[in-house]
Design a protein around this motif. Structure first.
Motif, short mmCIF file in Angstrom:
data_model
loop_
_atom_site.label_atom_id
_atom_site.label_comp_id
_atom_site.label_asym_id
_atom_site.label_seq_id
_atom_site.Cartn_x
_atom_site.Cartn_y
_atom_site.Cartn_z
N ASP A 272 -15.21 10.03 -20.41
CA ASP A 272 -16.01 10.40 -19.26
C ASP A 272 -15.78 11.86 -18.91
O ASP A 272 -14.66 12.28 -18.63
CB ASP A 272 -15.63 9.51 -18.06
N ASP A 273 -16.83 12.66 -18.92
CA ASP A 273 -16.71 14.09 -18.65
C ASP A 273 -16.24 14.37 -17.23
O ASP A 273 -15.65 15.40 -16.96
CB ASP A 273 -18.06 14.77 -18.89
N LEU A 274 -16.46 13.44 -16.29
CA LEU A 274 -16.04 13.65 -14.92
C LEU A 274 -14.52 13.71 -14.79
O LEU A 274 -13.98 14.26 -13.83
CB LEU A 274 -16.58 12.53 -14.02
N GLU A 275 -13.83 13.13 -15.74
CA GLU A 275 -12.38 13.07 -15.66
C GLU A 275 -11.73 14.43 -15.92
O GLU A 275 -10.55 14.61 -15.64
CB GLU A 275 -11.83 12.06 -16.68
N ILE A 276 -12.43 15.38 -16.46
CA ILE A 276 -11.82 16.66 -16.81
C ILE A 276 -12.56 17.83 -16.16
O ILE A 276 -12.60 18.92 -16.69
CB ILE A 276 -11.80 16.85 -18.34
N LYS A 277 -13.10 17.60 -14.98
CA LYS A 277 -13.88 18.66 -14.33
C LYS A 277 -13.01 19.64 -13.57
O LYS A 277 -13.22 20.83 -13.63
CB LYS A 277 -14.93 18.05 -13.41
N GLU A 278 -12.04 19.16 -12.81
CA GLU A 278 -11.25 20.05 -11.96
C GLU A 278 -9.76 19.88 -12.26
O GLU A 278 -9.20 18.82 -12.02
CB GLU A 278 -11.51 19.74 -10.49
N TYR A 279 -9.18 20.94 -12.78
CA TYR A 279 -7.74 20.94 -13.04
C TYR A 279 -7.19 22.30 -12.65
O TYR A 279 -7.90 23.31 -12.77
CB TYR A 279 -7.46 20.67 -14.54
N PRO A 280 -5.97 22.32 -12.12
CA PRO A 280 -4.98 21.27 -12.01
C PRO A 280 -5.45 20.11 -11.12
O PRO A 280 -6.05 20.34 -10.07
CB PRO A 280 -3.77 21.97 -11.38
N TYR A 281 -5.17 18.91 -11.54
CA TYR A 281 -5.63 17.72 -10.87
C TYR A 281 -4.48 17.10 -10.09
O TYR A 281 -3.39 16.92 -10.63
CB TYR A 281 -6.18 16.74 -11.89
N ILE A 282 -4.74 16.77 -8.82
CA ILE A 282 -3.71 16.20 -7.94
C ILE A 282 -3.98 14.72 -7.76
O ILE A 282 -5.10 14.30 -7.46
CB ILE A 282 -3.70 16.90 -6.57
N THR A 283 -2.94 13.91 -7.94
CA THR A 283 -3.03 12.47 -7.72
C THR A 283 -1.92 12.03 -6.79
O THR A 283 -0.86 12.67 -6.70
CB THR A 283 -2.92 11.69 -9.04
N TYR A 284 -2.18 10.91 -6.07
CA TYR A 284 -1.20 10.35 -5.13
C TYR A 284 -0.79 8.96 -5.61
O TYR A 284 -1.58 8.22 -6.19
CB TYR A 284 -1.78 10.24 -3.72
N ASN A 285 0.46 8.65 -5.33
CA ASN A 285 0.97 7.32 -5.66
C ASN A 285 2.02 6.92 -4.62
O ASN A 285 2.86 7.75 -4.24
CB ASN A 285 1.59 7.30 -7.06
N THR A 290 10.11 4.77 0.40
CA THR A 290 9.46 5.25 1.62
C THR A 290 8.90 6.66 1.46
O THR A 290 9.01 7.48 2.37
CB THR A 290 10.47 5.25 2.78
N TRP A 291 8.31 7.00 0.33
CA TRP A 291 7.72 8.31 0.19
C TRP A 291 6.45 8.25 -0.66
O TRP A 291 6.15 7.24 -1.30
CB TRP A 291 8.71 9.32 -0.40
N VAL A 292 5.73 9.37 -0.66
CA VAL A 292 4.50 9.50 -1.44
C VAL A 292 4.78 10.41 -2.64
O VAL A 292 5.40 11.46 -2.50
CB VAL A 292 3.36 10.10 -0.59
N GLU A 293 4.33 9.98 -3.78
CA GLU A 293 4.47 10.79 -4.99
C GLU A 293 3.19 11.59 -5.19
O GLU A 293 2.12 11.02 -5.42
CB GLU A 293 4.73 9.89 -6.20
N VAL A 294 3.30 12.92 -5.12
CA VAL A 294 2.16 13.82 -5.33
C VAL A 294 2.35 14.47 -6.70
O VAL A 294 3.29 15.23 -6.90
CB VAL A 294 2.07 14.88 -4.23
N SER A 295 1.44 14.17 -7.63
CA SER A 295 1.60 14.66 -9.01
C SER A 295 0.50 15.66 -9.33
O SER A 295 -0.65 15.50 -8.91
CB SER A 295 1.53 13.49 -10.00
N VAL A 296 0.87 16.69 -10.08
CA VAL A 296 -0.09 17.68 -10.56
C VAL A 296 -0.17 17.58 -12.08
O VAL A 296 0.85 17.51 -12.77
CB VAL A 296 0.32 19.11 -10.12
#
Length: 335
Positions: A272-285, A290-296
């Motif tokens: 899917d071309d939409l998966e590689i449109k904006e990078y660096p890409y930030i994701t949350y988990n 008791t914390w949020v994992e912010v990945s680049v």
């Protein structure tokens, strides 16, 4: 980047000059040996050497075989010079090794054909020797077939960073029977820097195991990911914006060009071309505690991944620590 390219160009020019000088030396040596062999052949045809008896004919054949063998080696050296001029940096190594192998086979055929007058006896002897060697040298023969597979299919080249089974390293030599890696990581390192150890494995392994190539010829980059942990009450938009800004600044505009190249490669694929449109890409988990994992996630050269990872972590943490009212890190038992 320009400095690195100039250094590579200078190194290639110096290598070419050295190769030319060595080639002239080899050509001079070949001409001398061929003239001596041809002179010896003419002399052994004279009747003054009849006193040697049956050895005269043998020496006569040996001198003529030497002449033709040297001619073949000289032609092979000439082909190597052409390969250095016309071929690319990566294909040059395999082509030269293949040329040398063919020349060795031709030289062996020349000596066998000149020294054995009875071709039937020579063929039978060669067949028996081949049968015996086939049973005794199964592993080396399999490795040689593996080398042919490497030349044809090109699963890796000189300079590529690969992993095969538990072996990880940069390819520095591809021989007829084995491949040599300069290991990265290893037992004493937790990063992807060279460990200083060399790894040799038989070429037959490429016929039995999967090869992971981190330096693929068409796209010499890999995805890398760095997680940062912040508290639930942090300003996640501020954290994501800061991480993306610093990562983009460190990687430079080249990453955008790499993304464009990647999109061109996958536009006709099921990806899917939409998966590689904006990078660096930030994701949350959400972490189990008791914390949020912010990945680049970003693209980087596999040999520079450790350096960029260190720079991004240092600058990102320094920037986030400047805004304690927006960024809260896990403390105490929540770490």
């Amino acid at each position: 980047m320009k400095i690195d390219q100039n250094q590579v160009a200078d190194a290639d020019n110096k290598e070419s000059q050295i190769k030319k000088q060595n080639s002239f030396i080899w050509f001079g040596t070949y001409i001398t040996i061929s003239l001596l062999a041809l002179t010896a052949y003419i002399l052994f045809r004279l009747h003054i050497f009849d006193l040697l008896g049956t050895y005269r004919l043998l020496l006569q054949r040996l001198s003529l075989a030497t002449f033709f063998a040297v001619v073949v080696l000289a032609l092979a050296k000439f082909v190597e010079v052409l390969i250095h001029k016309k071929s690319g940096r990566y294909s040059r190594y395999n082509l030269i090794h293949f040329t040398r192998l063919v020349s060795i086979i031709l030289v062996a055929i020349i000596f066998i054909s000149f020294l054995f007058t009875n071709w039937y006896a020579a063929a039978v002897s060669l067949g028996l020797i081949s049968l015996i060697l086939g049973f005794a040298l199964q592993n080396p023969i399999s490795s040689f077939i593996g080398w042919i597979y490497i030349i044809i299919r090109n699963p890796y080249r000189i300079g590529d960073r690969i992993q095969i089974n538990d072996f990880k390293g940069d390819v520095i030599e591809i021989g007829y029977l084995d491949t040599t890696l300069w290991e990265f990581g290893g037992d004493y390192l937790s990063n992807d820097l060279p460990s200083g150890r060399l790894i040799r494995f038989p070429n037959s392994l490429v016929l039995q195991a999967a090869v992971f190539n981190y330096s693929w010829e068409n796209f010499e980059y890999i995805w890398n990911q760095i997680p940062f942990y912040v508290a639930f009450t942090s300003d996640l938009d501020f954290v994501a914006t800061t991480i993306r800004r610093i990562t983009t600044a460190e990687l430079g505009p080249q990453m955008t060009d790499n993304i464009k190249n990647l999109k061109e490669m996958v536009k006709n694929s099921p990806v899917d071309d939409l998966e590689i449109k904006e990078y660096p890409y930030i994701t949350y988990n959400i972490n189990a505690n008791t914390w949020v994992e912010v990945s680049v996630t970003y693209l980087v050269s596999p040999k520079k991944a450790s350096r960029f990872r260190t720079l991004i972590i240092n600058k990102t943490l320094a920037e986030l620590n400047k805004a304690p009212e927006k960024v809260l890190f896990p403390k105490g038992d929540s770490r």
